[in-house]
Motif scaffolding. Sequence first.
Motif, mmCIF file in Angstrom:
data_model
loop_
_atom_site.group_PDB
_atom_site.id
_atom_site.type_symbol
_atom_site.label_atom_id
_atom_site.label_comp_id
_atom_site.label_asym_id
_atom_site.label_seq_id
_atom_site.Cartn_x
_atom_site.Cartn_y
_atom_site.Cartn_z
ATOM 1 N N ILE A 6 0.838 -1.207 0.000
ATOM 2 C CA ILE A 6 0.000 0.000 0.000
ATOM 3 C C ILE A 6 0.871 1.254 0.000
ATOM 4 C CG2 ILE A 6 -1.704 1.317 1.328
ATOM 5 C CD1 ILE A 6 -2.825 -1.362 2.289
ATOM 6 N N VAL A 7 1.993 1.217 0.718
ATOM 7 C CA VAL A 7 2.925 2.348 0.694
ATOM 8 C C VAL A 7 3.409 2.596 -0.736
ATOM 9 C CG1 VAL A 7 5.146 3.217 1.532
ATOM 10 C CG2 VAL A 7 3.649 1.951 3.071
ATOM 11 N N MET A 8 3.628 1.529 -1.475
ATOM 12 C CA MET A 8 4.098 1.671 -2.845
ATOM 13 C C MET A 8 2.986 2.112 -3.795
ATOM 14 S SD MET A 8 6.349 1.459 -5.288
ATOM 15 C CE MET A 8 7.775 0.491 -4.771
ATOM 16 N N ALA A 9 1.880 1.397 -3.801
ATOM 17 C CA ALA A 9 0.854 1.577 -4.833
ATOM 18 C C ALA A 9 -0.328 2.429 -4.406
ATOM 19 C CB ALA A 9 0.358 0.209 -5.299
ATOM 20 N N GLY A 10 -0.437 2.764 -3.115
ATOM 21 C CA GLY A 10 -1.550 3.554 -2.634
ATOM 22 C C GLY A 10 -2.691 2.689 -2.116
ATOM 23 N N GLU A 11 -3.510 3.266 -1.301
ATOM 24 C CA GLU A 11 -4.648 2.562 -0.714
ATOM 25 C C GLU A 11 -5.753 2.367 -1.746
ATOM 26 O OE1 GLU A 11 -6.020 0.365 1.646
ATOM 27 O OE2 GLU A 11 -5.098 1.744 3.079
ATOM 28 N N ALA A 12 -6.411 1.222 -1.704
ATOM 29 C CA ALA A 12 -7.546 0.954 -2.586
ATOM 30 C C ALA A 12 -8.824 1.449 -1.931
ATOM 31 C CB ALA A 12 -7.640 -0.536 -2.882
ATOM 32 N N ASP A 13 -9.647 2.148 -2.689
ATOM 33 C CA ASP A 13 -10.934 2.608 -2.185
ATOM 34 C C ASP A 13 -11.835 1.413 -1.899
ATOM 35 O OD1 ASP A 13 -12.896 5.029 -1.940
ATOM 36 O OD2 ASP A 13 -13.957 3.549 -3.178
ATOM 37 N N TYR A 14 -12.629 1.507 -0.832
ATOM 38 C CA TYR A 14 -13.464 0.373 -0.431
ATOM 39 C C TYR A 14 -14.489 0.005 -1.497
ATOM 40 C CZ TYR A 14 -17.280 3.646 0.582
ATOM 41 O OH TYR A 14 -18.258 4.594 0.471
ATOM 42 N N ALA A 15 -14.891 0.988 -2.334
ATOM 43 C CA ALA A 15 -15.917 0.726 -3.340
ATOM 44 C C ALA A 15 -15.367 0.716 -4.765
ATOM 45 C CB ALA A 15 -17.029 1.778 -3.239
ATOM 46 N N GLU A 16 -14.397 1.589 -5.048
ATOM 47 C CA GLU A 16 -13.935 1.784 -6.418
ATOM 48 C C GLU A 16 -12.561 1.186 -6.699
ATOM 49 O OE1 GLU A 16 -15.788 2.936 -8.744
ATOM 50 O OE2 GLU A 16 -17.453 3.504 -7.446
ATOM 51 N N GLY A 17 -11.935 0.643 -5.664
ATOM 52 C CA GLY A 17 -10.637 0.024 -5.884
ATOM 53 C C GLY A 17 -9.496 1.029 -5.948
ATOM 54 N N ARG A 18 -8.356 0.580 -6.422
ATOM 55 C CA ARG A 18 -7.153 1.419 -6.486
ATOM 56 C C ARG A 18 -7.159 2.211 -7.791
ATOM 57 N NH1 ARG A 18 -4.074 -2.101 -4.829
ATOM 58 N NH2 ARG A 18 -3.600 -1.341 -2.731
ATOM 59 N N GLN A 19 -6.877 3.506 -7.698
ATOM 60 C CA GLN A 19 -6.907 4.383 -8.862
ATOM 61 C C GLN A 19 -5.494 4.625 -9.403
ATOM 62 O OE1 GLN A 19 -10.083 5.372 -9.990
ATOM 63 N NE2 GLN A 19 -10.540 3.856 -8.413
ATOM 64 N N ILE A 20 -5.415 5.024 -10.677
ATOM 65 C CA ILE A 20 -4.146 5.400 -11.293
ATOM 66 C C ILE A 20 -3.943 6.889 -11.062
ATOM 67 C CG2 ILE A 20 -2.882 5.572 -13.465
ATOM 68 C CD1 ILE A 20 -4.391 3.114 -14.432
ATOM 69 N N VAL A 21 -2.971 7.216 -10.250
ATOM 70 C CA VAL A 21 -2.727 8.615 -9.874
ATOM 71 C C VAL A 21 -1.259 8.939 -10.083
ATOM 72 C CG1 VAL A 21 -4.614 8.706 -8.203
ATOM 73 C CG2 VAL A 21 -2.348 7.944 -7.470
ATOM 74 N N ALA A 22 -0.943 10.215 -10.208
ATOM 75 C CA ALA A 22 0.402 10.657 -10.566
ATOM 76 C C ALA A 22 1.435 10.359 -9.488
ATOM 77 C CB ALA A 22 0.394 12.159 -10.866
ATOM 78 N N HIS A 23 1.017 10.289 -8.221
ATOM 79 C CA HIS A 23 1.990 10.198 -7.135
ATOM 80 C C HIS A 23 2.238 8.775 -6.636
ATOM 81 C CE1 HIS A 23 -1.972 10.657 -5.295
ATOM 82 N NE2 HIS A 23 -1.495 10.097 -4.198
ATOM 83 N N HIS A 24 1.650 7.770 -7.281
ATOM 84 C CA HIS A 24 1.933 6.379 -6.914
ATOM 85 C C HIS A 24 2.314 5.582 -8.159
ATOM 86 C CE1 HIS A 24 0.733 6.748 -2.803
ATOM 87 N NE2 HIS A 24 -0.555 6.918 -3.048
ATOM 88 N N PRO A 25 3.342 4.746 -8.091
ATOM 89 C CA PRO A 25 3.610 3.815 -9.191
ATOM 90 C C PRO A 25 2.457 2.825 -9.333
ATOM 91 C CG PRO A 25 5.508 4.002 -7.714
ATOM 92 C CD PRO A 25 4.355 4.666 -7.023
ATOM 93 N N VAL A 26 2.288 2.314 -10.537
ATOM 94 C CA VAL A 26 1.178 1.414 -10.843
ATOM 95 C C VAL A 26 1.724 -0.004 -11.033
ATOM 96 C CG1 VAL A 26 -0.761 0.952 -12.381
ATOM 97 C CG2 VAL A 26 -0.001 3.315 -11.996
ATOM 98 N N ASP A 27 1.155 -0.947 -10.322
ATOM 99 C CA ASP A 27 1.537 -2.350 -10.457
ATOM 100 C C ASP A 27 1.124 -2.852 -11.835
ATOM 101 O OD1 ASP A 27 1.933 -5.083 -10.280
ATOM 102 O OD2 ASP A 27 0.745 -5.348 -8.455
ATOM 103 N N ALA A 28 2.092 -3.246 -12.642
ATOM 104 C CA ALA A 28 1.779 -3.709 -13.998
ATOM 105 C C ALA A 28 0.892 -4.951 -13.978
ATOM 106 C CB ALA A 28 3.068 -3.993 -14.760
ATOM 107 N N PHE A 29 0.944 -5.741 -12.898
ATOM 108 C CA PHE A 29 0.080 -6.913 -12.798
ATOM 109 C C PHE A 29 -1.403 -6.518 -12.705
ATOM 110 C CE2 PHE A 29 3.732 -9.502 -10.922
ATOM 111 C CZ PHE A 29 3.897 -10.260 -12.073
#
Length: 286
Positions: free
Chosen positions: A203-226
């Motif tokens: 979570i520190v790396m990729a950011g917290e996932a929203d309880y309803a919408e999941g993890r978003q693609i944002v400028a300040h977190h790397p995105v897990d290619a998986f």
Amino acid sequence: MKLVTYNIQYGIGRDGKFDLERIAASLDGADIITLQEVTRNLPHNGGVDLVAGLASLLPDYFYIFGPAMDVDFGTRDANGKPANQRLQFGNMVLSRWPIVASRNLLLPRTRRFNRLNLQRSALEALITAPSGPIRVYSVHLDHLNLEERATQIRYLKERVYAYAMEGGAASGVSEFGFPELPSPEEFVLLGDFNMDRTSPEYIVMAGEADYAEGRQIVAHHPVDAFSLAGGVPDGAVSWMDDDKPEKNRLIDFAFVHAALATRVKRTWIDDEAKGSDHLPVWLELD
């Protein structure tokens, strides 16, 4: 563009055999390669210089090596003179295209008394790919302590996102008649993160996932290619213990800058590779 990351465990496979040629064969077809646990003068593999060995087996690649741990236990030759056979443990990047600059980022660590704690690092490579300059990092995080991994991730993200401000390996080189180095925003983090996708440090790396919408693609977190291009199959692993298969885990990853998310075409794990206790993780970008 095909990228692959592989923790090669000093060149020793799950069968206990040292075989650098089978490791090189597992990397066939890659444009950019990141390796971890690359060593020089390590007794476990007969003291082989893996950097020289891999460079010889992969002659079509530019390469850099960044030793994270570099020690000398007082070795001397037959005449009592310093042998200068330093034991080195670190990361490597190989590229079909020029690596115009690099930095070896030493990651934070703590002094540990009950278990081995080696200095870890992230080796940064500024590569002039045909699609444009890109930063690629070969990353290896601590394998025993969640708190230490989280600290290392925070530091790594600070450096990765501060690249333009810091100027990478060099800036102002026009003073000496050289062209200014590119400063691309986009990056790829590849390596052995020693965490799984449900861990707090993930979570520190990729950011917290929203309880309803999941993890978003944002400028300040790397995105897990998986998480892109179809994801990874259930039960997929990248580290294996044949004696204790219940411990097998997915701990090797590719993270991309948010601006590269739409370019992720596919990801896969080479479960046929036998050269290490890890498996190669591949990423293809359009």
